[in-house]
Enzyme design. Structure first.
Site, PDB file in Angstrom:
ATOM      1  N   LYS A 146     -10.407  -8.391   6.435  1.00 39.79           N
ATOM      2  CA  LYS A 146      -9.482  -8.243   7.371  1.00 39.79           C
ATOM      3  C   LYS A 146      -8.956  -6.747   7.243  1.00 39.79           C
ATOM      4  O   LYS A 146      -8.693  -6.195   8.517  1.00 39.79           O
ATOM      5  CB  LYS A 146      -8.306  -9.272   6.775  1.00 39.79           C
ATOM      6  CG  LYS A 146      -6.967  -8.772   7.678  1.00 39.79           C
ATOM      7  CD  LYS A 146      -5.629  -9.477   7.092  1.00 39.79           C
ATOM      8  CE  LYS A 146      -5.291  -8.693   5.597  1.00 39.79           C
ATOM      9  NZ  LYS A 146      -4.015  -8.028   5.684  1.00 39.79           N
ATOM     10  N   ASN A 147      -8.841  -6.282   6.032  1.00 37.07           N
ATOM     11  CA  ASN A 147      -8.183  -4.794   6.178  1.00 37.07           C
ATOM     12  C   ASN A 147      -9.392  -3.628   6.411  1.00 37.07           C
ATOM     13  O   ASN A 147      -8.956  -2.682   6.661  1.00 37.07           O
ATOM     14  CB  ASN A 147      -7.899  -4.586   4.541  1.00 37.07           C
ATOM     15  CG  ASN A 147      -6.766  -5.560   4.200  1.00 37.07           C
ATOM     16  OD1 ASN A 147      -5.833  -6.136   5.300  1.00 37.07           O
ATOM     17  ND2 ASN A 147      -6.273  -5.504   2.959  1.00 37.07           N
ATOM     18  N   CYS A 173       9.203  -4.844   4.715  1.00 37.88           N
ATOM     19  CA  CYS A 173       8.644  -6.363   4.872  1.00 37.88           C
ATOM     20  C   CYS A 173       8.840  -7.090   3.441  1.00 37.88           C
ATOM     21  O   CYS A 173       9.237  -6.407   2.587  1.00 37.88           O
ATOM     22  CB  CYS A 173       7.221  -6.316   5.096  1.00 37.88           C
ATOM     23  SG  CYS A 173       6.044  -5.862   3.714  1.00 37.88           S
ATOM     24  N   ASP A 232      -4.056  -7.202  -4.016  1.00 41.68           N
ATOM     25  CA  ASP A 232      -4.104  -8.423  -3.306  1.00 41.68           C
ATOM     26  C   ASP A 232      -4.596  -9.588  -3.933  1.00 41.68           C
ATOM     27  O   ASP A 232      -4.450 -10.695  -3.268  1.00 41.68           O
ATOM     28  CB  ASP A 232      -4.975  -8.206  -2.180  1.00 41.68           C
ATOM     29  CG  ASP A 232      -4.564  -6.966  -0.992  1.00 41.68           C
ATOM     30  OD1 ASP A 232      -3.122  -7.150  -1.031  1.00 41.68           O
ATOM     31  OD2 ASP A 232      -4.963  -6.054  -0.683  1.00 41.68           O
ATOM     32  N   ARG A 258       8.160  -0.513   1.882  1.00 40.86           N
ATOM     33  CA  ARG A 258       6.895  -0.005   2.532  1.00 40.86           C
ATOM     34  C   ARG A 258       7.142   1.168   3.559  1.00 40.86           C
ATOM     35  O   ARG A 258       6.776   1.102   4.709  1.00 40.86           O
ATOM     36  CB  ARG A 258       5.898  -1.335   3.340  1.00 40.86           C
ATOM     37  CG  ARG A 258       5.532  -2.119   2.107  1.00 40.86           C
ATOM     38  CD  ARG A 258       4.739  -3.371   2.674  1.00 40.86           C
ATOM     39  NE  ARG A 258       3.387  -2.655   2.944  1.00 40.86           N
ATOM     40  CZ  ARG A 258       2.477  -3.600   3.501  1.00 40.86           C
ATOM     41  NH1 ARG A 258       2.714  -4.838   3.913  1.00 40.86           N
ATOM     42  NH2 ARG A 258       1.154  -3.186   3.683  1.00 40.86           N
ATOM     43  N   ARG A 301      -2.436 -15.181   8.354  1.00 39.97           N
ATOM     44  CA  ARG A 301      -2.442 -13.723   8.999  1.00 39.97           C
ATOM     45  C   ARG A 301      -3.861 -13.179   8.274  1.00 39.97           C
ATOM     46  O   ARG A 301      -4.290 -12.298   8.738  1.00 39.97           O
ATOM     47  CB  ARG A 301      -1.234 -13.081   8.441  1.00 39.97           C
ATOM     48  CG  ARG A 301       0.026 -13.109   9.494  1.00 39.97           C
ATOM     49  CD  ARG A 301       0.946 -12.477   9.148  1.00 39.97           C
ATOM     50  NE  ARG A 301       0.528 -11.031   8.737  1.00 39.97           N
ATOM     51  CZ  ARG A 301       1.012 -10.223   7.959  1.00 39.97           C
ATOM     52  NH1 ARG A 301       2.048 -10.592   7.091  1.00 39.97           N
ATOM     53  NH2 ARG A 301       0.309  -9.198   7.490  1.00 39.97           N
TER      54      ARG A 301
HETATM   55  N1  EPU Z   1       3.500   3.983   0.414  1.00 38.37           N
HETATM   56  C1  EPU Z   1       4.542   5.028   0.708  1.00 38.37           C
HETATM   57  N2  EPU Z   1       4.557   5.707   1.879  1.00 38.37           N
HETATM   58  C2  EPU Z   1       3.615   5.533   2.719  1.00 38.37           C
HETATM   59  C3  EPU Z   1       2.601   4.730   2.641  1.00 38.37           C
HETATM   60  C4  EPU Z   1       2.780   3.976   1.507  1.00 38.37           C
HETATM   61  O1  EPU Z   1       5.424   5.197  -0.136  1.00 38.37           O
HETATM   62  O2  EPU Z   1       3.720   6.280   3.912  1.00 38.37           O
HETATM   63  C5  EPU Z   1       3.600   3.011  -0.690  1.00 38.37           C
HETATM   64  C6  EPU Z   1       3.770   1.575  -0.488  1.00 38.37           C
HETATM   65  O3  EPU Z   1       5.161   1.366   0.071  1.00 38.37           O
HETATM   66  C7  EPU Z   1       3.058   0.828  -1.604  1.00 38.37           C
HETATM   67  C8  EPU Z   1       1.839   1.893  -1.905  1.00 38.37           C
HETATM   68  O4  EPU Z   1       2.312   3.382  -1.301  1.00 38.37           O
HETATM   69  O5  EPU Z   1       3.894   0.782  -2.591  1.00 38.37           O
HETATM   70  C9  EPU Z   1       0.683   1.425  -1.381  1.00 38.37           C
HETATM   71  O6  EPU Z   1       0.432   1.348  -0.017  1.00 38.37           O
HETATM   72  P1  EPU Z   1      -0.704   1.313   0.915  1.00 38.37           P
HETATM   73  O7  EPU Z   1      -0.167   2.704   1.924  1.00 38.37           O
HETATM   74  O8  EPU Z   1      -1.791   1.863   0.070  1.00 38.37           O
HETATM   75  O9  EPU Z   1      -0.884  -0.057   1.449  1.00 38.37           O
HETATM   76  P2  EPU Z   1      -1.182  -0.155   3.138  1.00 38.37           P
HETATM   77  O10 EPU Z   1      -2.270   0.708   3.565  1.00 38.37           O
HETATM   78  O11 EPU Z   1       0.160  -0.473   3.529  1.00 38.37           O
HETATM   79  C10 EPU Z   1      -3.024  -1.696   2.510  1.00 38.37           C
HETATM   80  C11 EPU Z   1      -3.728  -3.456   3.145  1.00 38.37           C
HETATM   81  C12 EPU Z   1      -2.737  -4.083   2.276  1.00 38.37           C
HETATM   82  C13 EPU Z   1      -3.146  -3.782   0.553  1.00 38.37           C
HETATM   83  C14 EPU Z   1      -2.704  -2.019   0.333  1.00 38.37           C
HETATM   84  C15 EPU Z   1      -3.124  -1.890  -0.998  1.00 38.37           C
HETATM   85  C16 EPU Z   1      -4.155  -3.276   5.361  1.00 38.37           C
HETATM   86  C17 EPU Z   1      -3.771  -3.563   6.607  1.00 38.37           C
HETATM   87  N3  EPU Z   1      -3.302  -3.338   4.528  1.00 38.37           N
HETATM   88  O12 EPU Z   1      -1.718  -1.640   3.014  1.00 38.37           O
HETATM   89  O13 EPU Z   1      -3.270  -5.676   2.368  1.00 38.37           O
HETATM   90  O14 EPU Z   1      -2.525  -4.645  -0.325  1.00 38.37           O
HETATM   91  O15 EPU Z   1      -3.357  -1.543   1.272  1.00 38.37           O
HETATM   92  O16 EPU Z   1      -4.559  -1.998  -1.240  1.00 38.37           O
HETATM   93  O17 EPU Z   1      -5.096  -2.568   5.036  1.00 38.37           O
HETATM   94  C18 EPU Z   1      -3.190  -7.921   2.197  1.00 38.37           C
HETATM   95  O18 EPU Z   1      -4.204  -7.833   2.941  1.00 38.37           O
HETATM   96  O19 EPU Z   1      -2.502  -8.907   1.893  1.00 38.37           O
HETATM   97  C19 EPU Z   1      -2.312  -6.365   2.177  1.00 38.37           C
HETATM   98  C20 EPU Z   1      -1.129  -6.601   1.938  1.00 38.37           C
END
Ligand code: EPU
Length: 423
Positions: A24-25, A120, A310, A125, A402
């Site tokens: 998915k990701n 969320c 995850d 986030r 989802r």
């Molecule tokens: N963060 C910030 N500022 C930002 C972006 C992120 O502070 O601008 C923080 C977040 O709040 C979090 C940490 O950095 O505490 C990591 O977030 P990251 O940006 O790595 O995660 P993401 O891109 O929002 C993706 C996956 C998530 C998965 C995470 C970590 C997708 C669509 N989502 O989220 O997937 O948990 O990376 O590997 O790729 C899931 O599949 O259930 C899921 C939540």
């Protein structure tokens, strides 16, 4: 209001072979990246989970023409007629991954008009890493209430040093940087397998992206990207969830597609619990034979290649029935322990509140009415329900849907007593 629930009864050991779908990701971000092309793209091994349908609606709202072939797990995405760079709040708010279209829209149109994705259940986030990076590249912002317009007549190639290897920020910076002059470096980049799959897809389009050890990504700008055909990599998180379902029920499972090299820390933890793991020699395929006497383990969630956040919730479900005390430290998200309360309704013993979560193994879990609060919490509760004594009913099914395509039928095919109830 959805009235769906998942009904789970005590099941025997799960047994059998399951084929995995695409991640998915990976598919979500690769779908977003197609905005950078003009023409007909084809994606295969697509998981048809709700988030993917959501991304389909988002791309269609921009002008993409999309055909779905669910049986062949294929999407045909024609991006020729994408003319708009504006995403309505109704679409934007439904899925945080919508933010991933911002980089490609800026690169293709020099503007992106979005609604703020907001917080969320996993915590606030924020998207500050994304916005800071675009502004370093020359973007300016105009924010009214909940909407944000980014403008960049010409994006500049610069070096980005991420304070945290954010998956989404790394992906967005890459997608914003591929179609411009000059060389971009992302230092302390996320190197999750899904990020590497995006790099493969972008390079097929004609981008010039390389990964430099230990965790930098270098992008040499090009002037045109062409449509692609791409097979989405297999989902390591679906693999982990199925392995844990077999483990908790004392079963035996074979996952011929499991990507061994992206799961090594997780697999080592399963072995530490006492489960027997055999991996395919070519790095593909995992077989698990569960121990009858699983042991407690401790772990911290970390960016890749560490233990994936995850799989923290499903692993916690399995540890509720392990001998001894497990200590789990969730370091990636600030609020990803809401499943603890639900597992406690089923009899799980939590010794210490807050971080780290300390779980003391019990002999039995009991069926209860529980609520999934996010995708992986849903997976944890489903797994726990398979071994709980008595009936479990889980609501919040839309969360599970989802992120997983066909998890319920797959568990049922292995002998799980589980079904979707729609009243
Ligand atoms: N963060 C910030 N500022 C930002 C972006 C992120 O502070 O601008 C923080 C977040 O709040 C979090 C940490 O950095 O505490 C990591 O977030 P990251 O940006 O790595 O995660 P993401 O891109 O929002 C993706 C996956 C998530 C998965 C995470 C970590 C997708 C669509 N989502 O989220 O997937 O948990 O990376 O590997 O790729 C899931 O599949 O259930 C899921 C939540």
């Amino acid at each position: 209001m959805s009235t769906e629930s998942i009904a789970i009864k005590t099941s025997g050991p799960l047994q059998g072979t399951v084929h995995l779908v695409g991640a998915k990701n990976a598919v979500l971000v690769i779908m977003a990246s197609l905005i950078l092309t003009k023409g007909k793209n084809k994606l295969t091994n697509v998981p048809f989970s709700e988030d993917v349908f959501h991304m389909i609606r988002l791309l269609e709202s921009l002008g993409a023409v999309i055909e779905q072939d669910k049986e062949q797990r294929t999407l045909f995405i024609d991006t020729t007629k994408i003319l708009s760079a504006q995403i309505g709040a109704d679409i934007m708010k439904k899925m945080r991954a919508s933010i991933l279209v911002m980089g490609p829209l800026l690169a293709r149109f020099g503007t992106a008009d979005i609604a703020m994705p907001g917080g969320c259940v996993l915590g606030t986030r924020p998207i500050n890493f994304h916005l800071n990076a675009f502004s370093k590249m020359g973007a300016t912002y105009n924010q009214h209430d909940d909407s944000l317009t980014a403008e960049a007549k010409e994006l500049r190639a610069v070096d980005h040093v991420l304070e945290y290897p954010s998956v989404g920020a790394t992906e967005n910076i890459m997608m914003a940087s591929v179609l411009m002059q000059g060389k971009t470096r992302i230092v302390n980049a996320a190197i999750e397998p899904e990020v590497l799959d995006l790099i493969q897809a972008l390079n097929k389009m004609g981008a010039q992206i390389t990964v430099e050890p230990p965790a930098s990504i270098v992008i040499k700008g090009v002037s045109l990207l062409k449509p692609i055909e791409h097979h989405i990599l297999h989902d390591r998180l679906e693999a982990g969830t199925l392995l844990l379902a077999a483990a908790i029920t004392g079963g035996e499972i074979n996952l011929p597609d499991a990507p061994v090299h992206s799961m090594e820390v997780f697999l080592a933890k399963l072995e530490e619990m006492g489960h027997e793991i055999t991996c395919g020699e070519d790095g593909q395929g995992v077989h698990l034979k569960a121990t009858k006497n699983p042991q407690a383990i401790s772990f911290k969630t970390m960016p890749y290649p560490g233990f994936p956040t995850d799989l923290q919730a499903p692993m916690m479900a399995a540890l509720c029935l392990a001998s001894g005390k497990s200590v789990i430290h969730e370091t990636v998200f600030e609020n990803r322990l809401l499943h603890v309360r639900e597992l406690q309704k089923m009899g799980a013993q939590r010794a210490i509140d807050g971080q780290p979560a300390t779980i003391v193994g019990v002999d039995e879990l009991y069926g209860a009415s529980v609520i999934a609060t996010d995708i992986r919490a849903g997976a944890a509760l489903v797994i726990a329900g398979l071994v709980a004594q008595g009936d479990t009913s889980m609501t919040g099914v839309h969360h599970l849907k989802r992120g997983y395509d066909d998890l319920i039928p797959k568990l049922a095919s292995l002998g799980g007593n589980i079904k979707l109830v729609d009243e």
